[in-house]
Design an enzyme around this catalytic site. Structure first.
Site, mmCIF file in Angstrom:
data_model
loop_
_atom_site.group_PDB
_atom_site.id
_atom_site.type_symbol
_atom_site.label_atom_id
_atom_site.label_comp_id
_atom_site.label_asym_id
_atom_site.label_seq_id
_atom_site.Cartn_x
_atom_site.Cartn_y
_atom_site.Cartn_z
ATOM 1 N N ALA A 1 -6.931 9.456 2.395
ATOM 2 C CA ALA A 1 -6.610 9.117 3.792
ATOM 3 C C ALA A 1 -5.376 9.897 4.233
ATOM 4 O O ALA A 1 -4.487 10.158 3.437
ATOM 5 C CB ALA A 1 -6.363 7.619 3.918
ATOM 6 N N HIS B 1 -14.521 -3.212 13.803
ATOM 7 C CA HIS B 1 -14.438 -1.789 13.424
ATOM 8 C C HIS B 1 -14.714 -0.956 14.680
ATOM 9 O O HIS B 1 -15.620 -1.300 15.456
ATOM 10 C CB HIS B 1 -15.466 -1.493 12.330
ATOM 11 C CG HIS B 1 -15.389 -0.089 11.815
ATOM 12 N ND1 HIS B 1 -16.155 0.934 12.342
ATOM 13 C CD2 HIS B 1 -14.615 0.481 10.856
ATOM 14 C CE1 HIS B 1 -15.856 2.064 11.695
ATOM 15 N NE2 HIS B 1 -14.935 1.804 10.789
ATOM 16 N N GLY C 1 -15.400 4.940 4.167
ATOM 17 C CA GLY C 1 -14.629 6.108 4.601
ATOM 18 C C GLY C 1 -15.084 6.544 5.973
ATOM 19 O O GLY C 1 -16.104 6.068 6.488
ATOM 20 N N ASP C 2 -14.313 7.445 6.561
ATOM 21 C CA ASP C 2 -14.686 7.923 7.895
ATOM 22 C C ASP C 2 -15.703 9.044 7.767
ATOM 23 O O ASP C 2 -15.661 9.815 6.805
ATOM 24 C CB ASP C 2 -13.428 8.390 8.643
ATOM 25 C CG ASP C 2 -12.604 7.188 9.097
ATOM 26 O OD1 ASP C 2 -13.218 6.189 9.536
ATOM 27 O OD2 ASP C 2 -11.375 7.228 8.991
ATOM 28 N N GLU D 1 0.851 -1.199 0.000
ATOM 29 C CA GLU D 1 0.000 0.000 0.000
ATOM 30 C C GLU D 1 0.884 1.244 0.000
ATOM 31 O O GLU D 1 1.869 1.305 0.741
ATOM 32 C CB GLU D 1 -0.904 0.026 1.244
ATOM 33 C CG GLU D 1 -1.791 1.268 1.260
ATOM 34 C CD GLU D 1 -2.608 1.406 2.531
ATOM 35 O OE1 GLU D 1 -3.587 0.663 2.683
ATOM 36 O OE2 GLU D 1 -2.255 2.272 3.369
ATOM 37 N N LYS E 1 -21.073 -7.194 2.778
ATOM 38 C CA LYS E 1 -20.196 -6.632 1.737
ATOM 39 C C LYS E 1 -19.825 -7.719 0.727
ATOM 40 O O LYS E 1 -19.762 -7.476 -0.467
ATOM 41 C CB LYS E 1 -18.922 -6.047 2.364
ATOM 42 C CG LYS E 1 -19.179 -4.855 3.257
ATOM 43 C CD LYS E 1 -17.951 -3.996 3.470
ATOM 44 C CE LYS E 1 -17.159 -4.351 4.687
ATOM 45 N NZ LYS E 1 -16.224 -3.282 5.091
ATOM 46 N N GLN F 1 -7.466 -4.498 8.374
ATOM 47 C CA GLN F 1 -6.820 -3.449 9.169
ATOM 48 C C GLN F 1 -5.535 -4.034 9.733
ATOM 49 O O GLN F 1 -5.428 -5.249 9.908
ATOM 50 C CB GLN F 1 -7.787 -3.057 10.307
ATOM 51 C CG GLN F 1 -7.334 -1.950 11.210
ATOM 52 C CD GLN F 1 -7.059 -0.675 10.442
ATOM 53 O OE1 GLN F 1 -5.999 -0.549 9.843
ATOM 54 N NE2 GLN F 1 -8.002 0.253 10.472
ATOM 55 N N TYR G 1 -11.836 -6.005 9.623
ATOM 56 C CA TYR G 1 -11.260 -5.569 10.901
ATOM 57 C C TYR G 1 -11.158 -6.737 11.880
ATOM 58 O O TYR G 1 -12.146 -7.082 12.555
ATOM 59 C CB TYR G 1 -12.138 -4.446 11.497
ATOM 60 C CG TYR G 1 -12.312 -3.302 10.521
ATOM 61 C CD1 TYR G 1 -11.442 -2.224 10.541
ATOM 62 C CD2 TYR G 1 -13.302 -3.332 9.529
ATOM 63 C CE1 TYR G 1 -11.553 -1.194 9.612
ATOM 64 C CE2 TYR G 1 -13.422 -2.322 8.590
ATOM 65 C CZ TYR G 1 -12.546 -1.253 8.641
ATOM 66 O OH TYR G 1 -12.655 -0.238 7.705
ATOM 67 N N THR H 1 -4.048 4.694 -1.630
ATOM 68 C CA THR H 1 -5.142 5.149 -0.761
ATOM 69 C C THR H 1 -5.854 6.358 -1.364
ATOM 70 O O THR H 1 -5.345 7.017 -2.273
ATOM 71 C CB THR H 1 -4.650 5.493 0.663
ATOM 72 O OG1 THR H 1 -3.789 6.629 0.570
ATOM 73 C CG2 THR H 1 -3.925 4.332 1.301
HETATM 74 P P1 FAD Z 1 -18.356 -0.188 6.394
HETATM 75 O O1 FAD Z 1 -18.126 -1.563 5.893
HETATM 76 O O2 FAD Z 1 -19.535 0.552 5.852
HETATM 77 O O3 FAD Z 1 -18.456 -0.285 7.990
HETATM 78 C C1 FAD Z 1 -18.412 0.876 8.801
HETATM 79 C C2 FAD Z 1 -19.158 0.617 10.102
HETATM 80 O O4 FAD Z 1 -20.554 0.491 9.835
HETATM 81 C C3 FAD Z 1 -18.752 -0.681 10.782
HETATM 82 O O5 FAD Z 1 -18.810 -0.483 12.174
HETATM 83 C C4 FAD Z 1 -19.808 -1.685 10.336
HETATM 84 O O6 FAD Z 1 -19.984 -2.751 11.263
HETATM 85 C C5 FAD Z 1 -21.043 -0.783 10.271
HETATM 86 N N1 FAD Z 1 -22.012 -1.217 9.263
HETATM 87 C C6 FAD Z 1 -21.780 -1.671 8.010
HETATM 88 N N2 FAD Z 1 -22.931 -1.967 7.389
HETATM 89 C C7 FAD Z 1 -23.932 -1.676 8.258
HETATM 90 C C8 FAD Z 1 -25.364 -1.753 8.204
HETATM 91 N N3 FAD Z 1 -25.978 -2.208 7.119
HETATM 92 N N4 FAD Z 1 -26.068 -1.374 9.288
HETATM 93 C C9 FAD Z 1 -25.459 -0.905 10.408
HETATM 94 N N5 FAD Z 1 -24.092 -0.808 10.520
HETATM 95 C C10 FAD Z 1 -23.350 -1.190 9.457
HETATM 96 N N6 FAD Z 1 -10.095 5.339 4.558
HETATM 97 C C11 FAD Z 1 -9.924 6.325 3.632
HETATM 98 O O7 FAD Z 1 -10.478 7.411 3.788
HETATM 99 N N7 FAD Z 1 -9.132 6.115 2.517
HETATM 100 C C12 FAD Z 1 -8.488 4.944 2.298
HETATM 101 O O8 FAD Z 1 -7.787 4.801 1.289
HETATM 102 C C13 FAD Z 1 -8.654 3.884 3.251
HETATM 103 N N8 FAD Z 1 -8.048 2.683 3.072
HETATM 104 C C14 FAD Z 1 -8.282 1.654 3.969
HETATM 105 C C15 FAD Z 1 -7.714 0.399 3.723
HETATM 106 C C16 FAD Z 1 -7.946 -0.667 4.612
HETATM 107 C C17 FAD Z 1 -7.333 -2.021 4.328
HETATM 108 C C18 FAD Z 1 -8.748 -0.466 5.766
HETATM 109 C C19 FAD Z 1 -8.968 -1.581 6.730
HETATM 110 C C20 FAD Z 1 -9.305 0.785 6.019
HETATM 111 C C21 FAD Z 1 -9.091 1.853 5.124
HETATM 112 N N9 FAD Z 1 -9.680 3.119 5.314
HETATM 113 C C22 FAD Z 1 -9.490 4.124 4.384
HETATM 114 C C23 FAD Z 1 -10.472 3.387 6.529
HETATM 115 C C24 FAD Z 1 -11.991 3.162 6.322
HETATM 116 O O9 FAD Z 1 -12.495 4.107 5.426
HETATM 117 C C25 FAD Z 1 -12.633 3.323 7.713
HETATM 118 O O10 FAD Z 1 -12.254 2.265 8.551
HETATM 119 C C26 FAD Z 1 -14.139 3.530 7.717
HETATM 120 O O11 FAD Z 1 -14.507 3.994 9.023
HETATM 121 C C27 FAD Z 1 -14.965 2.279 7.441
HETATM 122 O O12 FAD Z 1 -14.938 1.919 6.136
HETATM 123 P P2 FAD Z 1 -15.599 0.507 5.689
HETATM 124 O O13 FAD Z 1 -15.569 0.458 4.225
HETATM 125 O O14 FAD Z 1 -14.991 -0.597 6.448
HETATM 126 O O15 FAD Z 1 -17.104 0.769 6.203
#
Ligand code: FAD
Length: 295
Positions: free
Chosen positions: A51, A148, A108-109, A17, A164, A175, A144, A48
């Site tokens: 981020a 998460h 994303g966050d 990465e 997903k 993570q 995670y 990325t």
């Molecule tokens: P999601 O899969 O949507 O999950 C987020 C939260 O919502 C989790 O707690 C999950 O349990 C919950 N959730 C999911 N679906 C539902 C539902 N249907 N109902 C209720 N709750 C639900 N961030 C960046 O900005 N840029 C990057 O390039 C980047 N690269 C990353 C690479 C890796 C390998 C990892 C692990 C993380 C990266 N991140 C990046 C961080 C990521 O964007 C954050 O961790 C973000 O908070 C969650 O993204 P996600 O796609 O996992 O979200």
């Protein structure tokens, strides 16, 4: 090339990465990094998206350069929080034009300014991509091993992880973590939940003590006693700490590969010298796993 095809090969993948330089730095700085990573022959390189304060616009440009100038397979990260479907499609269109067909699709966050978002979860983005014009992209999703940070339990997080994959994710990237036992338990649980796609283990070499504080506050990774001992012993000896951090990451990867991990995704932090040291420490292990030496 599609990453899901690479992951079908009967050997663990090793991928890297990188992140785009901040807007105030010239883009060429990352090109020097890619040129130095190329001889290490990663299976793919991920870039990325927005981020750590990096510019979003540069992700497509860098993913394209890695693929078209250096002949690497690129994985472009993409987040959807706060984006409209049209904005997402514009990026996918640009990627397609550049020949990049691999996306790590994430939520994303949450943005500090808040506000409504068309996409609420990564599964919405994955579903959206799979149903539209870009359905033939290879899609990865984030996972995670310690849950998460926003999710009340690992069990609930796993339910959403399965959503997903059911929506169309071809592979998972985790993570970072420092305790391999946590990863092993996680993969066992993932398989028990009926998730069969490859799970690539995210490994970050720790090179300084500031980095540890940041990691723990951002993602809450557990620090096993062996790792904590190393970090506290060399806290005031930067070179020794970096040396020990690289050795720890190398051992962690050897253990992951010996266990049978589908792949390892190394967070290079744009440090090709560090990636090179770690890859040198793995060269014989990789040859054995690739079948060019008896195992
Ligand atoms: P999601 O899969 O949507 O999950 C987020 C939260 O919502 C989790 O707690 C999950 O349990 C919950 N959730 C999911 N679906 C539902 C539902 N249907 N109902 C209720 N709750 C639900 N961030 C960046 O900005 N840029 C990057 O390039 C980047 N690269 C990353 C690479 C890796 C390998 C990892 C692990 C993380 C990266 N991140 C990046 C961080 C990521 O964007 C954050 O961790 C973000 O908070 C969650 O993204 P996600 O796609 O996992 O979200």
């Amino acid at each position: 090339m599609h990453i899901h095809e690479i992951l079908r090969q009967r050997r663990p993948s090793i991928s890297f990465e990188i992140f785009p330089p901040k807007p105030e730095y010239p883009i060429e700085t990352i090109y020097t990094t890619i040129a130095e990573l190329k001889p290490l022959a990663p299976d793919f390189i991920s870039v990325t998206y927005g981020a750590g304060g990096s510019s979003r616009e540069r992700t497509v440009e860098i993913a394209s350069a890695a693929q078209n100038r250096w002949g690497l397979v690129s994985l472009a990260h993409l987040t959807c929080m706060g984006s409209t479907p049209a904005e997402v499609e514009e990026i996918l269109e640009e990627l397609e034009q550049e020949g990049v067909r691999n996306v790590l699709a994430m939520r994303g966050d949450p943005r500090p300014e808040g506000g409504a978002s068309h996409f609420l979860h990564a599964s919405d983005l994955i579903r959206h991509i799979r149903r539209g014009h870009f359905s033939d992209f290879s899609l990865g999703a984030a996972s995670y091993p310690e849950g998460h940070p926003e999710c009340p339990s690992l069990e609930e997080d796993l339910v959403h992880l399965k959503e997903k994959v059911d929506a169309g994710a071809d592979f998972l990237v985790t993570q970072l973590f420092f305790d391999n036992e946590i990863f092993f338990r996680f993969v066992d649980t993932v398989r028990a939940a009926g998730i069969e796609v490859p799970v690539l283990a995210g490994v970050m070499p720790v090179l300084n003590s500031r980095q540890i504080g940041r990691i723990v506050s951002l993602c809450g990774a557990s620090i096993p006693p062996r790792f904590a001992r190393i970090m506290s012993r060399y806290e005031h000896s930067p070179d020794a700490l970096a040396e020990a951090g690289m050795a720890y990451a190398t051992e962690q990867i050897i253990d992951l590969l010996s266990w049978g991990a589908d792949g390892v995704h190394l967070y290079t932090m744009n440090r090709p010298d560090v990636a090179r040291r770690i890859m040198e420490g793995l060269s014989t292990v990789r040859r054995a796993l690739n079948g060019s030496e008896g195992v």
